[in-house]
Design a protein around this motif. Structure first.
Motif, short mmCIF file in Angstrom:
data_model
loop_
_atom_site.label_atom_id
_atom_site.label_comp_id
_atom_site.label_asym_id
_atom_site.label_seq_id
_atom_site.Cartn_x
_atom_site.Cartn_y
_atom_site.Cartn_z
N GLY A 170 109.59 152.80 116.35
CA GLY A 170 108.36 152.95 117.20
C GLY A 170 106.84 152.59 116.63
O GLY A 170 105.72 153.12 116.99
N THR A 171 107.09 151.76 115.37
CA THR A 171 105.86 151.41 114.58
C THR A 171 105.09 150.44 115.59
O THR A 171 105.43 149.96 116.59
N ASP A 172 103.56 150.69 115.30
CA ASP A 172 102.76 149.87 116.09
C ASP A 172 102.47 148.37 115.52
O ASP A 172 101.65 147.89 115.86
N GLY A 173 103.12 148.41 114.31
CA GLY A 173 103.10 147.05 113.64
C GLY A 173 103.64 146.98 112.24
O GLY A 173 104.18 147.77 111.79
N LEU A 174 103.73 145.87 111.64
CA LEU A 174 104.32 145.60 110.40
C LEU A 174 103.34 144.75 109.76
O LEU A 174 102.60 143.93 110.27
N ILE A 175 103.39 145.00 108.20
CA ILE A 175 102.68 144.06 107.34
C ILE A 175 103.47 143.62 106.50
O ILE A 175 104.19 144.29 105.60
N ILE A 176 103.71 142.34 106.23
CA ILE A 176 104.80 141.74 105.62
C ILE A 176 104.21 140.60 104.79
O ILE A 176 103.42 140.12 104.80
N GLU A 177 104.62 140.52 103.41
CA GLU A 177 104.52 139.61 102.43
C GLU A 177 105.27 138.30 102.48
O GLU A 177 106.45 138.52 102.69
N VAL A 178 104.59 137.23 102.80
CA VAL A 178 105.04 135.92 102.92
C VAL A 178 104.38 134.95 101.95
O VAL A 178 103.25 134.94 101.98
N HIS A 179 105.31 134.38 101.18
CA HIS A 179 104.73 133.33 100.11
C HIS A 179 105.37 131.95 100.59
O HIS A 179 106.52 131.84 100.66
N ASN A 180 104.54 130.95 100.34
CA ASN A 180 105.28 129.61 100.68
C ASN A 180 106.18 129.28 99.54
O ASN A 180 106.73 128.10 99.68
N ASN A 181 105.96 129.76 98.24
CA ASN A 181 106.96 129.35 97.22
C ASN A 181 107.14 130.59 96.46
O ASN A 181 106.55 130.86 95.32
N PRO A 182 107.93 131.68 96.82
CA PRO A 182 108.20 133.10 96.45
C PRO A 182 108.19 132.94 94.90
O PRO A 182 108.07 133.55 94.16
N GLN A 183 109.28 132.00 94.54
CA GLN A 183 109.64 131.96 93.26
C GLN A 183 108.47 131.62 92.04
O GLN A 183 108.72 132.00 90.94
N LYS A 184 107.37 131.02 92.70
CA LYS A 184 106.07 130.64 91.87
C LYS A 184 105.08 131.65 91.96
O LYS A 184 104.08 131.59 91.44
N ALA A 185 105.57 132.79 92.94
CA ALA A 185 104.48 133.80 93.19
C ALA A 185 103.84 134.52 92.01
O ALA A 185 104.49 134.75 90.98
N LEU A 186 102.54 134.49 91.93
CA LEU A 186 101.78 135.42 90.73
C LEU A 186 101.98 136.87 91.03
O LEU A 186 101.77 137.54 89.77
#
Ligand code: PEP
Ligand code: MN
Length: 339
Positions: free
Chosen positions: A290-306
């Protein structure tokens, strides 16, 4: 204390009761619904004679609110609060999706990632410019330069943006930010909460690493007491003895908070689990709960994420996650993101 008035109560009797209460130094918060009028009384209500009020013709019932949080309490405000940002609403039925990288790193990274999350059905964008990091030697975010790049992504996508405020010293930089995030580590920064109560932007308030639901609601009470009613809560996992996941996602917080409060509640499956492969199942579970929403981390290149690459979805994985959540949403009669 909450007073529920009878329907069609004569105005002069209502005004008289209002006056009698106010002269006792009590603030009245009035909610006029389609069937009833509810008065939430704020202040030292102990000296108020409940029975004498209940005896008045125009009064349906009087209840004491035992909980220490008053204005965020559902007893005060039975209808769900819906926070509106541009064309998007948070609360009141659908599942709003906020997605984007943990941190803003480069212009190419933030714009490319944001265009892709929009295409996959996100309603809003997330990205950190001022980052709360455990180590002072880790990447701390690009600061005001990060906000400048994030505004470019807002322009390129037309979507509202959510970003974290770490210090009140930076608040003037947040004029074009749509939702101000208070991170888990600042959930009990009471001076910050008091100031945000005076601002006219929605606040995304994340649950602290080791805080109870009641403490989260008390922090929201600080903001609402200042006059800002646009508050969105966020369950982002709490610290337990379990080490397989970064935190333990307390999914039961969703129905518990929905019972106790009228504020919308989001789930952050990324910080809750710390592992990208757990983000999709936990997102689906949150929608089902029943959540009102989601906040999700997305990166165009996760392997290089800082920052937080291990918990970041690729745009492709995010697209799949959205489709799976939309299937659950379908069963529940809810729209997920823009799908
Ligand atoms: C974030 O959302 O960027 C973040 C740091 O999350 P939290 O405050 O929940 O740890
Ligand atoms: Mn992160």
């Amino acid at each position: 204390m909450v007073i529920i008035l009878k329907k069609d109560a004569p105005k002069q009797d209502v005004d008289k009761l209002w006056h009698d209460i106010e002269t006792q130094n009590i603030k009245i918060h009035e909610i006029i619904g389609s069937h009833t009028t509810i008065w939430g009384l704020i202040g030292d209500t102990h000296k108020i004679d409940m029975e004498a009020i209940e005896a008045r013709e125009i009064v349906e019932t009087v209840q004491r609110v035992q909980e220490p949080y008053k204005e965020v309490n559902r007893k005060f405000h039975p209808e769900d609060t819906v926070v509106t940002v541009g064309d998007t609403k948070i609360g009141g039925g659908n599942v709003t999706v906020i997605a984007g990288p943990c941190s803003i790193e480069t212009e190419e990274q933030i714009i490319d990632t944001c265009l892709q999350v929009k295409a996959a059905g996100a309603n809003m964008l997330r990205g950190g410019a001022f980052k709360p990091r455990t180590s002072p030697y880790s990447f701390q975010g690009l600061g005001d330069e990060g906000l400048r790049l994030f505004l470019k992504a807002k322009k390129a996508t037309g979507l509202p943006i959510v970003t974290e405020l770490m210090s009140l010293d930076h608040i003037d930089l947040f004029n074009d930010v749509d939702i101000i995030q208070v991170g888990a580590r600042n959930m009990q920064n009471f001076e910050m909460l008091k100031e945000l109560g005076k601002c006219n932007k929605p606040i995304l308030l994340k649950r602290g690493l080791a805080n109870t639901i009641e403490e989260l609601l008390m922090s929201a009470e600080y903001i609402i007491a200042g006059g800002n009613t646009d508050i969105i809560l966020c369950e982002r996992g709490i610290r337990t003895f379990e080490t397989q996941t970064r935190n333990t996602l307390d999914l039961s917080a969703i129905p518990v908070i929905k019972t106790l409060s009228h504020l919308p509640i989001l789930v952050d499956p990324s910080h809750a689990t710390g592992k990208y492969e757990l983000v999709e199942p936990m997102s689906m579970a949150a929608v089902a709960a029943g959540t009102d929403g989601l906040i999700i981390e997305v990166h165009n290149n996760p392997q290089k994420a800082l920052c937080d690459g291990a918990q970041s979805l690729t745009p492709k994985r995010f697209e799949k996650c959205m489709e799976k959540c939309a299937q659950i949403g379908n069963v529940m009669g809810k729209r997920v993101g823009t799908l």
